[in-house]
Design a protein around this motif. Structure first.
Motif, PDB file in Angstrom:
ATOM      1  N   ALA A 116     -16.464  53.744 -94.751  1.00 31.53           N
ATOM      2  CA  ALA A 116     -15.978  54.014 -93.396  1.00 31.53           C
ATOM      3  C   ALA A 116     -14.683  54.812 -93.457  1.00 31.53           C
ATOM      4  O   ALA A 116     -13.860  54.590 -94.347  1.00 31.53           O
ATOM      5  N   VAL A 117     -14.526  55.740 -92.538  1.00 31.20           N
ATOM      6  CA  VAL A 117     -13.251  56.454 -92.429  1.00 31.20           C
ATOM      7  C   VAL A 117     -12.764  56.378 -90.983  1.00 31.20           C
ATOM      8  O   VAL A 117     -13.562  56.227 -90.056  1.00 31.20           O
ATOM      9  N   ASP A 118     -11.461  56.501 -90.822  1.00 42.48           N
ATOM     10  CA  ASP A 118     -10.853  56.488 -89.501  1.00 42.48           C
ATOM     11  C   ASP A 118     -11.244  57.789 -88.783  1.00 42.48           C
ATOM     12  O   ASP A 118     -10.961  58.880 -89.273  1.00 42.48           O
ATOM     13  N   GLY A 119     -11.892  57.631 -87.625  1.00 38.30           N
ATOM     14  CA  GLY A 119     -12.381  58.802 -86.893  1.00 38.30           C
ATOM     15  C   GLY A 119     -11.398  59.335 -85.868  1.00 38.30           C
ATOM     16  O   GLY A 119     -11.744  60.213 -85.072  1.00 38.30           O
ATOM     17  N   ILE A 120     -10.168  58.816 -85.879  1.00 39.01           N
ATOM     18  CA  ILE A 120      -9.156  59.312 -84.941  1.00 39.01           C
ATOM     19  C   ILE A 120      -8.180  60.189 -85.705  1.00 39.01           C
ATOM     20  O   ILE A 120      -7.623  59.783 -86.731  1.00 39.01           O
ATOM     21  N   GLY A 121      -7.973  61.405 -85.215  1.00 35.64           N
ATOM     22  CA  GLY A 121      -7.091  62.360 -85.884  1.00 35.64           C
ATOM     23  C   GLY A 121      -7.597  63.753 -85.580  1.00 35.64           C
ATOM     24  O   GLY A 121      -8.503  63.919 -84.758  1.00 35.64           O
ATOM     25  N   SER A 122      -7.020  64.764 -86.250  1.00 36.22           N
ATOM     26  CA  SER A 122      -7.503  66.126 -85.993  1.00 36.22           C
ATOM     27  C   SER A 122      -8.846  66.308 -86.701  1.00 36.22           C
ATOM     28  O   SER A 122      -9.174  65.570 -87.631  1.00 36.22           O
ATOM     29  N   ILE A 123      -9.600  67.312 -86.265  1.00 37.69           N
ATOM     30  CA  ILE A 123     -10.906  67.579 -86.881  1.00 37.69           C
ATOM     31  C   ILE A 123     -10.742  67.809 -88.382  1.00 37.69           C
ATOM     32  O   ILE A 123     -11.491  67.260 -89.192  1.00 37.69           O
ATOM     33  N   ALA A 124      -9.708  68.591 -88.743  1.00 36.18           N
ATOM     34  CA  ALA A 124      -9.489  68.904 -90.162  1.00 36.18           C
ATOM     35  C   ALA A 124      -9.127  67.658 -90.964  1.00 36.18           C
ATOM     36  O   ALA A 124      -9.597  67.472 -92.090  1.00 36.18           O
ATOM     37  N   GLU A 125      -8.303  66.810 -90.369  1.00 42.07           N
ATOM     38  CA  GLU A 125      -7.926  65.565 -91.072  1.00 42.07           C
ATOM     39  C   GLU A 125      -9.147  64.709 -91.360  1.00 42.07           C
ATOM     40  O   GLU A 125      -9.291  64.129 -92.438  1.00 42.07           O
ATOM     41  N   ILE A 126     -10.029  64.639 -90.366  1.00 36.31           N
ATOM     42  CA  ILE A 126     -11.211  63.782 -90.527  1.00 36.31           C
ATOM     43  C   ILE A 126     -12.175  64.392 -91.546  1.00 36.31           C
ATOM     44  O   ILE A 126     -12.758  63.673 -92.358  1.00 36.31           O
ATOM     45  N   THR A 127     -12.296  65.731 -91.549  1.00 32.55           N
ATOM     46  CA  THR A 127     -13.125  66.381 -92.576  1.00 32.55           C
ATOM     47  C   THR A 127     -12.588  66.030 -93.962  1.00 32.55           C
ATOM     48  O   THR A 127     -13.366  65.734 -94.878  1.00 32.55           O
ATOM     49  N   GLU A 128     -11.251  66.040 -94.104  1.00 31.30           N
ATOM     50  CA  GLU A 128     -10.623  65.675 -95.382  1.00 31.30           C
ATOM     51  C   GLU A 128     -10.999  64.256 -95.808  1.00 31.30           C
ATOM     52  O   GLU A 128     -11.320  64.005 -96.970  1.00 31.30           O
ATOM     53  N   ARG A 129     -10.923  63.338 -94.831  1.00 30.57           N
ATOM     54  CA  ARG A 129     -11.235  61.933 -95.154  1.00 30.57           C
ATOM     55  C   ARG A 129     -12.687  61.790 -95.600  1.00 30.57           C
ATOM     56  O   ARG A 129     -12.987  61.076 -96.553  1.00 30.57           O
TER      57      ARG A 129
END
Ligand SMILES: Nc1ncnc2c1ncn2[C@@H]1O[C@H](COP(=O)(O)OP(=O)(O)O)[C@@H](O)[C@H]1O
Length: 190
Positions: A169-182
């Motif tokens: 699971a990854v945190d889905g709150i943040g910028s699009i790029a941050e979430i792609t990184e996660r």
């Protein structure tokens, strides 16, 4: 070959992230929601059937969805791997997918979930409904029904994949790029 299930509640950002991940990992992106919408637009028999469920925020019956998904996989025999988006959404679909992949000597590599709070997501969907033209995004009652479907039928899949040691699971709150990184950090470590 890697096969990834992108998991999350309605509005969690699966489609947005899939656009990046499919390029980055050279995966065939299969979104059951997109395939249904394509069929609705083209007024196929499948589209007419799916629409009666989707417009209410109900899931389309398993039999129909599983068969459609399998023919999409079969239509891409050269694929280096699949990114499943919006599928599986029920335990029956997950079991069918496992058996289907196994019959091809393949399996799910990992299920990666985008996590976010319901209230944030409902607001996101209502916002998206203003421009997306999607009838299921424009009515709060339909949106709430999709969450009920998710909680009843889709949430149990977390346990199903955890038992197989495949759930991340990854945190889905943040910028699009941050979430792609996660998401990439998880996939790169598989
Ligand atoms: N795997 C599935 N099983 C049954 N119905 C599905 C499935 N995938 C999509 N649908 C139908 O399409 C609708 C929209 O799906 P999707 O575009 O993935 O949207 P979201 O995740 O934003 O709700 C769902 O509410 C459901 O009616």
């Amino acid at each position: 070959m890697i096969n990834i299930v992108l998991f999350g509640k309605p509005g969690a950002g699966k489609g947005t992230q899939a656009e990046f991940l499919k390029e980055k990992y050279n995966l065939t992106h299969l979104s059951t929601g997109d395939i249904f919408r394509f069929n609705i637009k083209n007024e196929t028999e499948l589209g007419k059937l799916a629409k009666t469920y989707m417009d209410k925020g109900d899931l389309v019956p398993d039999e129909v969805t599983i068969q459609m998904l399998q023919s999409e996989v079969d239509a891409n025999p050269q694929s280096a791997g699949f990114l499943f988006d919006g599928f599986p959404r029920t335990l029956a679909q997950a079991g069918a997918l496992d058996r289907f992949l196994e019959s091809k000597g393949q399996q799910i590599t990992a299920t990666v979930a985008l996590e976010a709070d319901d209230e944030i997501l409902v607001q996101r969907l209502l916002e998206r409904g203003k421009t997306s033209g999607r009838p299921d995004d424009q009515d709060e009652e339909k949106i709430r029904n999709r969450y009920q479907e998710y909680n009843e039928k889709t949430a149990p899949l977390m346990g199903y994949y955890k038992d197989q040691g495949k759930f991340y699971a990854v945190d889905g709150i943040g910028s699009i790029a941050e979430i792609t990184e996660r998401l990439s950090a998880v996939i790169d470590n598989l």
